[in-house]
Structure formats: structure tokens, C-alpha cells
Design a protein around this motif. Structure first.
Motif, mmCIF file in Angstrom:
data_model
loop_
_atom_site.group_PDB
_atom_site.id
_atom_site.type_symbol
_atom_site.label_atom_id
_atom_site.label_comp_id
_atom_site.label_asym_id
_atom_site.label_seq_id
_atom_site.Cartn_x
_atom_site.Cartn_y
_atom_site.Cartn_z
ATOM 1 N N ALA A 69 3.976 -13.720 -6.927
ATOM 2 C CA ALA A 69 4.809 -12.676 -7.514
ATOM 3 C C ALA A 69 4.332 -11.295 -7.090
ATOM 4 O O ALA A 69 5.145 -10.420 -6.743
ATOM 5 C CB ALA A 69 4.794 -12.796 -9.039
ATOM 6 N N ALA A 70 3.010 -11.083 -7.084
ATOM 7 C CA ALA A 70 2.465 -9.800 -6.641
ATOM 8 C C ALA A 70 2.808 -9.545 -5.174
ATOM 9 O O ALA A 70 3.092 -8.409 -4.783
ATOM 10 C CB ALA A 70 0.949 -9.781 -6.848
ATOM 11 N N GLY A 71 2.787 -10.597 -4.364
ATOM 12 C CA GLY A 71 3.157 -10.445 -2.962
ATOM 13 C C GLY A 71 4.594 -10.017 -2.783
ATOM 14 O O GLY A 71 4.913 -9.144 -1.963
ATOM 15 N N TYR A 72 5.492 -10.633 -3.541
ATOM 16 C CA TYR A 72 6.897 -10.211 -3.528
ATOM 17 C C TYR A 72 7.005 -8.721 -3.877
ATOM 18 O O TYR A 72 7.653 -7.938 -3.162
ATOM 19 C CB TYR A 72 7.679 -10.976 -4.598
ATOM 20 N N LEU A 73 6.405 -8.350 -4.989
ATOM 21 C CA LEU A 73 6.566 -6.992 -5.517
ATOM 22 C C LEU A 73 5.901 -5.958 -4.625
ATOM 23 O O LEU A 73 6.476 -4.896 -4.348
ATOM 24 C CB LEU A 73 6.008 -6.931 -6.939
ATOM 25 N N ALA A 293 -1.889 -3.745 5.262
ATOM 26 C CA ALA A 293 -2.973 -3.272 4.394
ATOM 27 C C ALA A 293 -2.448 -2.630 3.103
ATOM 28 O O ALA A 293 -3.006 -2.890 2.020
ATOM 29 C CB ALA A 293 -3.880 -2.307 5.158
ATOM 30 N N PRO A 294 -1.399 -1.799 3.138
ATOM 31 C CA PRO A 294 -0.889 -1.257 1.871
ATOM 32 C C PRO A 294 -0.404 -2.340 0.913
ATOM 33 O O PRO A 294 -0.515 -2.193 -0.310
ATOM 34 C CB PRO A 294 0.272 -0.347 2.313
ATOM 35 N N ILE A 295 0.110 -3.433 1.466
ATOM 36 C CA ILE A 295 0.564 -4.539 0.620
ATOM 37 C C ILE A 295 -0.625 -5.198 -0.063
ATOM 38 O O ILE A 295 -0.592 -5.481 -1.264
ATOM 39 C CB ILE A 295 1.364 -5.560 1.452
ATOM 40 N N SER A 296 -1.700 -5.430 0.687
ATOM 41 C CA SER A 296 -2.860 -6.086 0.091
ATOM 42 C C SER A 296 -3.499 -5.217 -0.978
ATOM 43 O O SER A 296 -3.967 -5.719 -2.008
ATOM 44 C CB SER A 296 -3.886 -6.467 1.168
ATOM 45 N N VAL A 297 -3.495 -3.896 -0.766
ATOM 46 C CA VAL A 297 -4.041 -2.976 -1.775
ATOM 47 C C VAL A 297 -3.216 -3.043 -3.060
ATOM 48 O O VAL A 297 -3.759 -3.106 -4.171
ATOM 49 C CB VAL A 297 -4.094 -1.536 -1.224
ATOM 50 N N GLU A 298 -1.892 -3.030 -2.926
ATOM 51 C CA GLU A 298 -1.023 -3.081 -4.102
ATOM 52 C C GLU A 298 -1.109 -4.440 -4.795
ATOM 53 O O GLU A 298 -1.072 -4.522 -6.021
ATOM 54 C CB GLU A 298 0.419 -2.769 -3.698
ATOM 55 N N MET A 299 -1.241 -5.504 -4.006
ATOM 56 C CA MET A 299 -1.407 -6.827 -4.617
ATOM 57 C C MET A 299 -2.674 -6.868 -5.461
ATOM 58 O O MET A 299 -2.673 -7.412 -6.575
ATOM 59 C CB MET A 299 -1.464 -7.904 -3.533
ATOM 60 N N ARG A 301 -4.137 -4.388 -6.921
ATOM 61 C CA ARG A 301 -3.913 -3.608 -8.146
ATOM 62 C C ARG A 301 -3.143 -4.426 -9.162
ATOM 63 O O ARG A 301 -3.494 -4.462 -10.354
ATOM 64 C CB ARG A 301 -3.138 -2.320 -7.810
ATOM 65 N N MET A 302 -2.090 -5.099 -8.718
ATOM 66 C CA MET A 302 -1.266 -5.866 -9.641
ATOM 67 C C MET A 302 -2.029 -7.060 -10.222
ATOM 68 O O MET A 302 -1.869 -7.402 -11.401
ATOM 69 C CB MET A 302 0.012 -6.347 -8.946
ATOM 70 N N MET A 303 -2.853 -7.702 -9.404
ATOM 71 C CA MET A 303 -3.605 -8.856 -9.894
ATOM 72 C C MET A 303 -4.625 -8.462 -10.952
ATOM 73 O O MET A 303 -5.078 -9.310 -11.726
ATOM 74 C CB MET A 303 -4.277 -9.579 -8.726
ATOM 75 N N ASN A 304 -4.978 -7.190 -10.984
ATOM 76 C CA ASN A 304 -5.867 -6.694 -12.040
ATOM 77 C C ASN A 304 -5.124 -6.416 -13.342
ATOM 78 O O ASN A 304 -5.745 -6.062 -14.348
ATOM 79 C CB ASN A 304 -6.596 -5.427 -11.578
ATOM 80 N N ASP A 305 -3.804 -6.540 -13.301
ATOM 81 C CA ASP A 305 -2.990 -6.317 -14.495
ATOM 82 C C ASP A 305 -1.995 -7.473 -14.627
ATOM 83 O O ASP A 305 -0.786 -7.298 -14.435
ATOM 84 C CB ASP A 305 -2.253 -4.979 -14.392
ATOM 85 N N PRO A 306 -2.499 -8.676 -14.921
ATOM 86 C CA PRO A 306 -1.605 -9.848 -14.958
ATOM 87 C C PRO A 306 -0.489 -9.736 -15.982
ATOM 88 O O PRO A 306 0.576 -10.327 -15.807
ATOM 89 C CB PRO A 306 -2.555 -11.008 -15.280
ATOM 90 N N ALA A 307 -0.705 -8.953 -17.037
ATOM 91 C CA ALA A 307 0.346 -8.806 -18.044
ATOM 92 C C ALA A 307 1.589 -8.154 -17.449
ATOM 93 O O ALA A 307 2.728 -8.494 -17.830
ATOM 94 C CB ALA A 307 -0.164 -7.990 -19.227
ATOM 95 N N GLU A 308 1.399 -7.242 -16.519
ATOM 96 C CA GLU A 308 2.544 -6.593 -15.853
ATOM 97 C C GLU A 308 3.342 -7.626 -15.059
ATOM 98 O O GLU A 308 4.585 -7.662 -15.123
ATOM 99 C CB GLU A 308 2.053 -5.485 -14.926
ATOM 100 N N ILE A 309 2.640 -8.478 -14.326
ATOM 101 C CA ILE A 309 3.311 -9.517 -13.540
ATOM 102 C C ILE A 309 4.051 -10.485 -14.462
ATOM 103 O O ILE A 309 5.224 -10.814 -14.236
ATOM 104 C CB ILE A 309 2.289 -10.275 -12.676
#
Length: 343
Positions: A69-73, A293-299, A301-309
Motif C-alpha cells: 500500500a505504501a508503494g502504491y501511495l 529514491a524519492p519513492i523509497s524515502v516516502e515509503m 515515512r509511511m511505514m513509520n505511520d502504519p495507522a495512516e496506511i
């Protein structure tokens, strides 16, 4: 009863097992993002029910589902424009899957080449789910009356099976227009991204060496290192794409460059014909880093906030159910099931 005309609708999904690779990005996610806002409803799924056709550690499955899901977003999928959810939150997938199991024929399933490849000599020890999952994939698609299914070349056979199942259901129950016959959408370079160490094999999440693949979680230095160390041959790049037909590693890198730069392989060769790998691979590494690289950075960040996902997936599941539930209920009516609860 006359069925309504089908809304143009895209459906596709990715299985959460083993982590996302460049193959997932170029073969699927990048195309999913590009389809948004093109005049069709877009529904994208993390197919976690498919993942458990082989054993998954529960904690790993939870993490992998969030990572897909983080990869999609992170790649640009907009949950306001597209529906994004994980499959198991919409129970209608499993319910329609059973009905379609009863429509699909054993002979059709026996022809599915992916099961043969994955099961190998141990077919008798594989789960029934692994054998039957193309029927569940048909349910995933038909549950939304999807008309278009972006897939890699290796999934085309399953979309063709979906068409066969839909046609048989429509014929058997005398509802000729109920399930649409979805079209597989296979387009662009690098729809099948190959292994960086062996260009005859598909890039895989489960390959023996991490150097075989680009993970969507790789940082900039790792991405650059892997491309610079990718296997090639001693010949320079040719002038025409046909000249790469017997050079699988070279063709793969040219295809990847074309897909990342939104050009055609022929255009890449027009710019680099005669160039050696000492020139081309650093250019490819630089391009890949700028895109990935920008995608991996954002992923991260999102994985550190699983509630958002989880919140995004839950809201997407609610929207998916709004489409799926009436179609499932109509299917039950057609089959002859009594539905007297809450009516």
C-alpha cells in the motif's frame, strides 16, 4: 431482466509477499498511476488472500500488506482518485470466488502454466488455494464488473480464464450481459522486468541474491550500486532494438531505461548507439535514482505511520464494498440463492 451497460472500470492488484521490486513498479504500479484521471474508474487492491496460497508468517503478511500500500501511495496513487484497499477487508471477493469455483472447469485450471511453474515436482503438496487462485483472481475482477485489467505478460492467461468463466456464467444462467469480458492491458516497455544477474529470468522478490533485483525500499546508493554491477556483455549498444534479441541482459537494461524515462527502447538506442557500458550504466543508475529514491524515502515515512496506511485501506474498502455488494447480491439472485436478511 435486462442488465445495465458496464461502466468502464479498471481493476488490478499486487500480492503482498516478499517485498516490492522494480518489476512491480514498472510492470504495474507506474501504469496504475498513469491510468488515474483517464476517464475510467480505477480500483487497485493489495491481494492478501492470494498471498496465503503459500504459508505466510502473520506478522510478515501484515507488514508486507502495508508495504505494498505504501508503494502504491508513494508512487503517486491518489486515494481520492482511485480506490485502494486490501482484498480481505471486502469479503465479497471470497464469496464470489466460491461461486466461480463452481463455474470454472477442472480442465481449465489444469492448463494454468503458473501453477505448474510454482508447484514444480511437488504439486501434490501444494495448497488447494494455490491451484484454485486463478478462479479467485477472476472473482476479484468480475466483482467490480471491471472492463480493463492492467497486467504483466505472465498474468495474461489468468485474464483469459476470467473471460472464459464470465462467458460460461452468462451462458449457463442466461444473463448474456451480466459479467463483462474484461480486456487485459499489456503495454509499454519493461512490462516484464528481468533479473539484473540473468536476463533470461524474471526479476523476483524471492531470488537468491539481493543484487538480482531493485527493491522499492532500496536507498539511492544501493540502487546506483546494483545497476552499476548489473551483468552485461562485452559488446557496445547497437543501433537497432532487433540487434538485442540475443542479448537478454543488454535488452533488459535498455527496456528499464525506456520505461523509467517514458520513452521507447528505440529512442534510448538512438541516444546511446555505440556507447559502452561504462557510459550507459552510470546514466541508467542516475535516472533510476532520480525516479525511485524519492519513492523509497516516502515509503519509509509511511511505514513509520502504519495507522495512516490502515486508515486509507479501510476507507478504500468501504468504497469498494459500495460497488461490490450490489453485484454480489445480483449474482446470488441469478444463481437462485435466497437472501431474506435485511431486505
Amino acid at each position: 431482466m435486462t442488465e445495465v451497460a458496464h461502466t468502464p472500470r479498471v481493476f488490478s492488484g499486487i500480492k503482498p509477499s516478499g517485498g516490492l521490486t522494480l518489476g512491480n513498479y514498472l510492470g504495474a504500479i507506474k501504469r496504475f498511476v498513469a491510468t488515474q484521471g483517464q476517464g475510467m474508474e480505477t480500483i487497485y487492491c493489495v491481494v492478501d488472500l492470494h498471498a496465503i496460497t503459500v504459508w505466510q508468517d502473520p506478522a510478515d503478511l501484515t507488514n508486507a500488506t502495508r508495504e505494498v500500500a505504501a508503494g502504491y501511495l508513494a508512487s503517486g496513487l491518489d486515494p481520492a482518485q482511485s480506490i485502494l484497499f486490501n482484498q480481505s477487508q471486502v469479503s465479497a471477493h471470497a464469496e464470489l470466488g466460491w461461486i466461480l469455483n463452481c463455474v470454472a472447469r477442472l480442465g481449465w485450471m489444469n492448463r494454468m502454466t503458473q501453477f505448474k511453474e510454482k508447484a514444480g515436482k511437488n504439486a501434490e503438496k501444494q495448497s488447494l488455494g494455490l491451484y484454485a487462485y486463478p478462479s479467485l483472481m477472476a472473482a476479484d475482477i468480475l466483482l467490480y464488473h471491471a472492463t480493463h485489467v492492467p497486467v504483466g505478460e505472465d498474468q495474461k492467461q489468468h485474464v483469459e480464464l476470467t473471460r472464459d468463466i464470465a462467458a460460461k456464467f452468462n451462458h449457463d444462467y442466461k444473463v448474456p450481459e451480466f459479467f463483462p469480458l474484461p480486456e487485459p492491458v499489456i503495454e509499454g516497455p519493461a512490462t516484464r522486468v528481468m533479473n539484473l544477474r540473468d536476463g533470461t529470468k524474471k526479476m523476483s522478490k524471492s531470488g537468491e541474491s539481493d543484487m538480482e533485483r531493485i527493491n522499492m525500499t532500496d536507498d539511492a546508493d544501493t540502487i546506483a550500486k546494483k545497476f552499476k554491477k548489473a551483468r552485461t556483455d562485452p559488446e557496445p549498444l547497437p543501433e537497432t532494438y532487433d540487434e538485442l534479441s540475443e542479448r537478454p541482459e543488454a535488452r533488459n537494461l535498455v527496456d528499464i531505461f525506456a520505461a523509467l524515462s517514458d520513452t521507447k527502447p528505440e529512442e534510448v538506442l538512438a541516444d546511446y548507439a555505440g556507447a559502452g557500458w561504462g557510459q550507459f550504466k552510470p546514466a541508467l543508475a542516475e535516472l533510476a535514482v532520480s525516479k525511485l529514491a524519492p519513492i523509497s524515502v516516502e515509503m519509509a515515512r509511511m511505514m513509520n505511520d502504519p495507522a495512516e496506511i490502515d486508515n486509507i485501506l479501510g476507507k478504500g474498502a468501504d468504497r469498494a464494498m459500495e460497488i461490490a455488494t450490489p453485484i454480489l447480491h445480483r449474482t446470488y439472485d441469478i444463481v437462485g440463492m435466497i437472501r431474506s436478511r435485511g431486505r
